[in-house]
Enzyme design. Structure first.
Site, PDB file in Angstrom:
ATOM      1  N   HIS A   1     -11.510  -4.877   9.517  1.00 43.16           N
ATOM      2  CA  HIS A   1     -12.122  -4.941   8.151  1.00 43.16           C
ATOM      3  C   HIS A   1     -13.309  -4.043   8.336  1.00 43.16           C
ATOM      4  O   HIS A   1     -14.097  -3.962   7.113  1.00 43.16           O
ATOM      5  CB  HIS A   1     -12.421  -6.101   7.479  1.00 43.16           C
TER       6      HIS A   1
ATOM      7  N   GLU B   1       0.856  -1.153  -0.122  1.00 42.79           N
ATOM      8  CA  GLU B   1       0.132   0.138   0.011  1.00 42.79           C
ATOM      9  C   GLU B   1       0.944   1.170   0.065  1.00 42.79           C
ATOM     10  O   GLU B   1       0.468   2.094  -0.648  1.00 42.79           O
ATOM     11  CB  GLU B   1      -0.943   0.007   1.330  1.00 42.79           C
TER      12      GLU B   1
HETATM   13  C1  LIG Z   1      -2.494  -4.721   4.036  1.00 44.31           C
HETATM   14  C2  LIG Z   1      -3.510  -5.535   3.304  1.00 44.31           C
HETATM   15  N1  LIG Z   1      -3.584  -5.285   1.890  1.00 44.31           N
HETATM   16  C3  LIG Z   1      -4.804  -5.790   0.967  1.00 44.31           C
HETATM   17  C4  LIG Z   1      -5.358  -6.796   1.913  1.00 44.31           C
HETATM   18  C5  LIG Z   1      -6.595  -7.474   1.239  1.00 44.31           C
HETATM   19  N2  LIG Z   1      -6.112  -9.054   0.868  1.00 44.31           N
HETATM   20  C6  LIG Z   1      -6.512  -9.836   1.592  1.00 44.31           C
HETATM   21  S1  LIG Z   1      -6.179 -11.254   1.466  1.00 44.31           S
HETATM   22  C7  LIG Z   1      -5.103 -10.676   0.270  1.00 44.31           C
HETATM   23  C8  LIG Z   1      -4.411 -11.543  -0.525  1.00 44.31           C
HETATM   24  C9  LIG Z   1      -3.152 -12.377   0.016  1.00 44.31           C
HETATM   25  O1  LIG Z   1      -2.452 -12.979  -0.705  1.00 44.31           O
HETATM   26  P1  LIG Z   1      -1.590 -14.221  -0.120  1.00 44.31           P
HETATM   27  O2  LIG Z   1      -0.660 -13.668   0.794  1.00 44.31           O
HETATM   28  O3  LIG Z   1      -0.743 -14.950  -1.171  1.00 44.31           O
HETATM   29  O4  LIG Z   1      -2.562 -15.040   0.725  1.00 44.31           O
HETATM   30  P2  LIG Z   1      -3.535 -16.199   0.478  1.00 44.31           P
HETATM   31  O5  LIG Z   1      -4.983 -15.599   0.362  1.00 44.31           O
HETATM   32  O6  LIG Z   1      -3.251 -16.707  -0.869  1.00 44.31           O
HETATM   33  O7  LIG Z   1      -3.542 -17.354   1.441  1.00 44.31           O
HETATM   34  C10 LIG Z   1      -5.199  -9.495  -0.016  1.00 44.31           C
HETATM   35  C11 LIG Z   1      -4.841  -8.490  -1.062  1.00 44.31           C
HETATM   36  C12 LIG Z   1      -5.189  -6.929   3.619  1.00 44.31           C
HETATM   37  N3  LIG Z   1      -5.946  -7.979   4.185  1.00 44.31           N
HETATM   38  N4  LIG Z   1      -4.411  -6.311   3.989  1.00 44.31           N
END
Ligand SMILES: Cc1ncc(C[n+]2csc(CCOP(=O)(O)OP(=O)(O)O)c2C)c(N)n1
Ligand SMILES: [Mg+2]
Lengths: 336, 325, 415
Positions: B126, B57
């Site tokens: 959230h 971000e």
């Molecule tokens: C700081 C932040 N930015 C964006 C999000 C929104 N978000 C939630 S899960 C996610 C994807 C995360 O991917 P990954 O680390 O690969 O974990 P996975 O869901 O695949 O287990 C995002 C962008 C968040 N929760 N926190």
């Protein structure tokens, strides 16, 4: 170390008890989450629900392999919590928002906490828990404890500045943390190849600490790698990094259909369903009998059913709960 | 037209008419946006102008600042306002300061969009309304929209501006269908009077505006209390002129917002009105706002923690009884 | 111009500094970065380096002296070293005085005019209630003691009291009708109780308009009129010979026309039609609306199945509907279902006029005054989407014949 290690490890891991344990936990995780999905669709569970279906080998292999030590997880943590030994009914009650849940109905699916079992939650802010793990490791070490910290993180999290900051600090301060990156190849709808310059994520840590890549669909392989890592961090008090290659069979959360992936791709990975791989291999090698499997399946079914019953019959939190737990209101009696 | 489609329309219009406009953010491109606001734009304008970013971000806003300094007009999306806390350095230390510190030599035609607010059982991390954090920073414009018409016009206006704008949306509005027609000469810095009334001025914005409208309807029908409902589209600067005009007429002020009451936007509005119109007030200003807790997961507790139309109604009636309405 | 060396600010809290020691004396050449003095500030001693090259021409501040930050402490003549520098004559003390450090300016207090004071009567009341009380000359506290005002008092209470005190009940009603604020009147007509007549006189003098609310009936009429006026329509203007129609007080010309038109509609299905975009809905019976003014409103209740009813029956029904309209009891049922409406303004001496088709209908017939020979101008307005010119003309022609058909009229009179 290595030869002896292999031998010990061989007799250890190939033991039948281990296969039985893995199968029980992975099956429990799978069935539990399928039931969560069902209850979500019924409206009993709300909010964001992230399923780890397809990733059980990583979660179970890691937690079992790591043994004693603190756990820091992201929001996809049901199976991790189950593997750590939190009762299924307490998790289910949490997702139902009941006061009997592990977080008293205030956390929900993404925020399961049980410090008595060294389980420090799911965190809903990507990468935010990584420095927590480093700090926790530092504290444990300072207090003369040996066990170390297991920090699970997603592939998406490895693109965040916090991740790199934490790697640096962990190595600089020599903190006993095992970073376990579960690379399921997607961060919501973005494939790892479209968000990461280094396609092999373990390379990101290699200049800071020992770093390896394993097949995350094979629970034994994850287990083996974690055992080795645990020995390292306990012996040297330094961090270690594992990238486990895996895949999530469902959408990112219940709000996501996951249709940015081709059916062929999904099919390909489903052919390596970690639960089936384990089952086939265990039957073939004679580590598990059909009868044992049947008994485990039965037990799992009963447990899941009981957990839903428990959640359903548990009371809602009272209105006072809104303001309880905000502050503990206690002062340290150590500092004069 | 759905709120999200109105935003999409504004973005598409901007991309179409100004080649300097680029979009960036997590999942905004190929995936079409977590809330599907940018759907279809990646296919139409390609990955160079609709840019998928890693989960980073601070760097999303930071790179957008750099782009803007060089004359692009980036529209960055932060998936939700909760995550914008990771970009606070860029939003607070950089965006609002660069122009000022450079003596007006640097231009930042930049928009950072993000949804906020309490949806349904998304848990504490959230479910936040954080507008007051941004609205307290000089050098930022903080705009928002409560329906399709304002979503389209305010966002487009924000993109046209040569100053940095933080644009707030509400998660629960995306799927709501509103009447839509493009208007001439829309001014986001003028608050909208969505309902005229005699007895109470009720100031609100984003989703709360709709809760207030609903409560006002009940108040009129059941209690004969007539509310003048003001919808703010700009939270920095706030259109006090419109608010003062209305309060001078009604002699009463209520501010409704979703964030915790303490130090929220309503604190500022009531303080200003008390300062400026003390002798016109027939009752102390009332803030109807969130409780002083993180938002809990349990639905019952969650609803206790935020204003609802029922609460707005009941609290205005109660306050009115105490204070001679 | 000499370069001024200023008392530096070494920290953001430092306000004054003391020259602890000069390391250079007047006439010395100073290199860039050379330390020229030691400055003591906030309990610490710091070195003052020169940012420039040049000759230290004059020292303005003695050692041990304290000066505010930003004040010149020495003057330099910038430039390269010249070996044979002009020997600086030791500066006379007078000259030193000639460049006195500027005197510290006392902070200026801008004299402002004394702030206006808002003096309000005492009493426990909202700010606005107190302001009102002040304007109206009420003793809040007294009134509260007497129990005539509650505590706390609000604007509502003060206004109530004022009204009671200054207005008769009738006058209060008029206040509403003219949308007047009680305070304004009290101010305009001080020192007396305001009754109906005073108020009306005031209103007339000031030319204040009275508020006439638009009734809901009128509102729906307006919206329907606006909707139907823009639809494609046309007029047919004709002069009718109505001399053969023996109307009287009981069975009026309107009643006759309802019956004759209703019968005629049976031959023209388009006049019994409703337009539905993709198709027409054709009603078997003739349902005829009658426009009637009742008070301020216009109603057009519908006589159903005119073709099956006798004249007397029709006359009776029209009278009943009119009564209901006057009592505001017309049901929706009675207002709907017509396809044609008759509006007769003949009794007012109107010779000829056009009317707007009621929304959803296909025709309106506007009947003007009968002259001494029994002739009357009648205007037909048709919805062109349903009735085209050809059909319209045929319908009008048919009617013209019917009103002259003695046998038919005699027959109607009987039933
Ligand atoms: C700081 C932040 N930015 C964006 C999000 C929104 N978000 C939630 S899960 C996610 C994807 C995360 O991917 P990954 O680390 O690969 O974990 P996975 O869901 O695949 O287990 C995002 C962008 C968040 N929760 N926190
Ligand atoms: Mg992932």
């Amino acid at each position: 170390m290595s030869f002896l290690h292999e031998v010990v490890f061989y007799t250890l891991t190939m033991s039948q008890t281990l296969a039985e344990k893995f199968y029980y936990l992975m099956k429990l995780g799978r069935e539990f989450e399928l039931r969560c999905k069902e209850e979500y669709l019924k409206g009993n569970i709300s909010g964001f629900l992230h399923l780890a279906i397809g990733q059980e080998a990583v979660h179970v292999g890691a937690v079992v392999g790591f043994g004693k030590g603190d756990l820091f997880c992201p929001y996809r943590e049901h199976v991790l919590a189950l593997a750590r030994g939190i009762e299924p009914k307490l998790i289910m009650a949490e997702m139902f928002g009941k006061v009997t849940g592990v977080s008293r109905g205030k956390g929900g699916s993404m925020h399961l906490y049980e410090p008595r079992l060294d389980f420090y939650g799911g965190n809903a802010i990507v990468a935010a828990h990584i420095p927590h793990a480093v700090g926790a490791g530092y504290a444990r070490k300072l207090m003369g404890e040996k066990a170390g910290i297991l920090c699970i993180l997603g592939d998406g999290a490895t693109n965040n500045g916090t991740f790199f900051e934490s790697l640096n600090i962990a190595s600089l301060w020599e903190v006993p943390v095992l970073f376990l990156c579960e690379n399921n190849q997607y961060a919501i709808g973005t494939h790892v190849s479209r968000s990461s310059y280094l396609k092999d994520l373990f390379l990101k840590a290699r200049d800071y600490m020992p770093s390896v890549q394993v097949d995350g669909m094979d629970v034994f392989e994850v287990y083996r790698a974690v055992i080795k890592a645990k020995e390292y961090i306990e012996e040297y008090g330094k961090p270690y990094f594992i990238e486990a290659l895996t895949y999530r069979f469902e959408g990112h959360s219940m709000a996501d259909k996951g249709d940015y992936r081709s059916p062929r791709e999904i099919e390909m990975f489903k052919r390596r369903d970690p639960l089936e791989l384990l089952l086939k291999r265990s039957l073939k090698e004679g580590w598990l009998t059909e009868e044992q499997v049947r008994l485990i399946d039965k037990k799992v079914e009963r447990l899941v059913e009981e957990s839903v019953e428990f959640a359903k019959n548990s009371p809602e939190p009272s209105e006072e709960e809104l303001y309880s737990d905000l502050y503990c209101g206690v002062c340290s009696d150590v500092i004069p | 037209m759905l709120y999200r489609d109105a935003l999409n329309l504004a973005l598409e219009h901007a991309l179409e008419h100004d080649h300097r406009v680029v979009l960036l953010g997590e999942d905004v491109g190929f995936y079409g946006g977590n809330y599907k606001v940018t759907e279809g734009l990646y296919a139409k304008y390609g990955p160079k102008r609709v840019i998928d970013t890693p989960i980073a971000e601070n760097s999303i806003v930071g790179t957008a600042v750099g782009m803007a300094m060089m004359g692009l007009r980036p529209v960055a999306e932060i998936m939700t306002a909760n995550f914008s806390m990771l970009a606070m350095d860029q939003i607070v230390n950089q965006m609002p300061k660069l122009r000022y510190m450079s003596g007006g030599k640097v231009f930042l035609p930049l928009v950072v969009r993000m949804p906020q607010g309490v949806a349904k059982q998304l848990g504490s991390q959230h479910s936040q309304s954080l507008e007051h954090l941004f609205a307290s920073i000089p050098g930022l414009y903080v705009l928002c929209a409560s329906d399709a018409v304002s979503a389209y016009h305010v966002l487009l206006y924000a993109i046209r501006m040569d100053d940095p704008v933080l644009f707030l949306e509400h998660v629960l509005l995306y799927g709501v269908d509103f009447p839509f027609e493009p208007l001439e000469g829309f001014d986001p810095f003028r608050a909208r009077i969505l309902r005229e009334g005699r007895d109470v001025t009720v100031v609100s914005y984003l989703k709360m505006t709709h809760d207030v409208l609903k409560a006002s309807q009940w108040l009129e029908e059941r209690e004969g209390i007539s509310c003048e409902v003001i919808d703010l589209l700009s939270l920095r600067p706030i259109d006090f002129e419109t608010i003062y005009g209305s309060v001078k007429k009604t002699k009463r002020l209520v501010v409704v917002y979703e964030a915790p009451k303490t130090l929220g936007l309503g604190a500022e509005v009531s303080a200003r009105v008390s300062e400026e119109l003390f002798y016109f007030l027939d009752a102390p200003p009332l803030r109807i706002a969130g409780e002083e807790v993180p938002i809990p997961y349990n639905r019952k507790l969650e609803l206790m923690a935020i204003p609802t139309p029922e609460k707005v109604y009941a609290q205005i009636v109660q306050w009115g009884r105490r204070h001679g309405l | 111009m000499d370069y001024e060396i200023l008392m530096p600010q070494f920290s953001d809290t430092m306000e004054v500094g003391r020259v602890a020691r000069w390391l250079k004396k007047e006439g010395d050449f100073v290199e860039r970065g050379e330390v020229i003095a030691e400055i003591e500030a906030e309990k610490a001693v710091m070195e003052l380096q020169s940012f420039k090259r040049g000759l230290l021409k004059r020292i303005l501040v003695r050692e041990g002296q304290e000066v505010p930050v930003g004040r010149p402490i020495a003057l330099m003549e910038l430039g390269e070293r010249i070996e044979e520098v002009r020997r600086p004559t030791a500066p006379p003390t007078e000259e030193r005085k000639a460049v006195p450090p500027p005197i510290e300016e006392a902070p200026k207090v801008v004299p402002t005019k004394p702030p206006e004071r808002v003096e309000l009567p005492s009493g426990f009341a909202s700010p606005y209630a107190r302001l009102l009380a002040k304007e109206m000359g009420l003793e809040l506290e007294e009134l509260q003691k007497e129990g005539r005002l509650p505590s706390p008092a609000h604007a509502k209470d003060v206004e109530g009291l004022l009204r009671e005190r200054y207005f008769t009940p009738k006058a209060l009603e008029l206040l509403k009708e003219y949308e007047l604020r009680a305070e304004d009147l009290i101010r305009a007509l001080p020192d007396r109780k305001i009754d109906e007549d005073t108020l009306l006189a005031y209103v007339e003098r000031e030319g204040i308009p009275k508020r006439l609310p638009v009734s809901s009936v009128q509102k729906s009429l307006i919206s329907n009129l606006s909707k139907s006026f823009v639809l494609p329509h046309y007029h047919i203007y004709e002069v009718f010979d109505l001399s053969q129609i023996p109307w009287d007080k009981d069975i009026t010309l309107t009643h006759w026309l309802i019956k004759i038109v209703g019968d005629a509609m049976q031959f023209f299905e388009r006049l019994r039609a409703l337009f539905k975009e993709d198709y027409y809905l054709l009603y078997p019976h003739s349902n005829v609306g009658v426009a009637m003014a009742v008070g301020e409103e216009l109603y057009a209740p519908v006589i159903k199945e005119v073709n099956r009813k006798g004249l007397k029956e029709i006359a009776q029904e029209v009278r009943e509907l009119k009564k209901k309209a006057e009592e505001g009891r017309l049901s929706l049922e009675e207002l709907q279902g017509g396809t044609l409406t008759i509006s007769n303004l003949g009794m007012f001496g109107i010779r000829s006029f056009d009317a707007v088709i009621p929304y959803g209908q296909v025709c309106i017939i506007a009947v003007g005054m009968q002259d001494e020979k029994g002739m009357a101008h009648i205007t037909f307005t048709f919805d062109h989407r349903v009735v085209n010119g050809f059909h319209g003309a045929l319908f009008v022609k048919h009617l013209k014949e019917k009103v002259l058909d003695r046998n038919y009229i005699r027959f109607l009179k009987k039933v």
